[in-house]
Design an enzyme around this catalytic site. Sequence first.
Site, short mmCIF file in Angstrom:
data_model
loop_
_atom_site.label_atom_id
_atom_site.label_comp_id
_atom_site.label_asym_id
_atom_site.label_seq_id
_atom_site.Cartn_x
_atom_site.Cartn_y
_atom_site.Cartn_z
N HIS A 11 0.83 -1.21 0.00
CA HIS A 11 0.00 0.00 0.00
C HIS A 11 0.85 1.25 0.00
CE1 HIS A 11 0.57 -0.73 4.42
NE2 HIS A 11 0.66 0.58 4.48
N GLU A 47 -7.40 4.38 10.44
CA GLU A 47 -7.03 4.14 9.05
C GLU A 47 -8.12 3.42 8.28
OE1 GLU A 47 -3.68 1.29 10.41
OE2 GLU A 47 -4.31 0.47 8.49
N GLN A 63 -3.78 3.46 1.76
CA GLN A 63 -4.08 3.52 3.19
C GLN A 63 -4.23 4.98 3.59
OE1 GLN A 63 -0.72 2.72 5.80
NE2 GLN A 63 -2.01 1.51 7.16
N HIS A 87 4.08 7.23 3.54
CA HIS A 87 5.00 6.11 3.41
C HIS A 87 4.59 5.17 2.29
CE1 HIS A 87 1.90 4.42 6.15
NE2 HIS A 87 2.17 3.26 5.56
N GLU A 137 7.68 0.85 4.78
CA GLU A 137 7.06 -0.14 5.65
C GLU A 137 7.16 -1.51 4.97
OE1 GLU A 137 2.95 0.78 6.38
OE2 GLU A 137 2.54 -1.11 7.38
CO CO Z 1 1.08 1.60 6.22
#
Ligand code: CO
Length: 144
Positions: A11, A47, A63, A87, A137
């Site tokens: 994501h 989220e 996300q 991210h 991530e």
């Molecule tokens: Co994330």
Amino acid sequence: MTRPLLTRIDHVGIAVRDLETSLARYLRDFDIEVLGRERNEEQGVEEVMLRVAEAPGGASCIQLLEPLRPDSPVGTFLQRRGEGLHHVAYGVVDVAEALRGLAANGARLVDTTPRHGFGGSAIAFVHPSSVGGVLTELVQAATS
Ligand code: CO
């Protein structure tokens, strides 16, 4: 040296001030499915995960992240940089092994051990200074 196998773009994480407003915009403008919504107290975020496509090993998503507190990581990000890309997350088979490999290569890790992510996944963050300025991530999908 072990190198983590990246299986997909899991994501992209986008910091937003108001989840309802952003979600409504994504639903209006894109043909996209809501995979779920979660409150993560540990990370201080609410989220929503939106499915863009299926990829080998899992879905590829957007996300949307709204901070629960101004002093949370995403809250601090919003104050400094405003809304936007926060991210990028890549799928890995084994996040703990990926962290060991990165640490052995001298990468600066935000998380030295995996923590809980969306939908029962195990996640860990690598510091932007080790990944060309991009907070990165790693996501190991939940085993069902
Ligand atoms: Co994330």
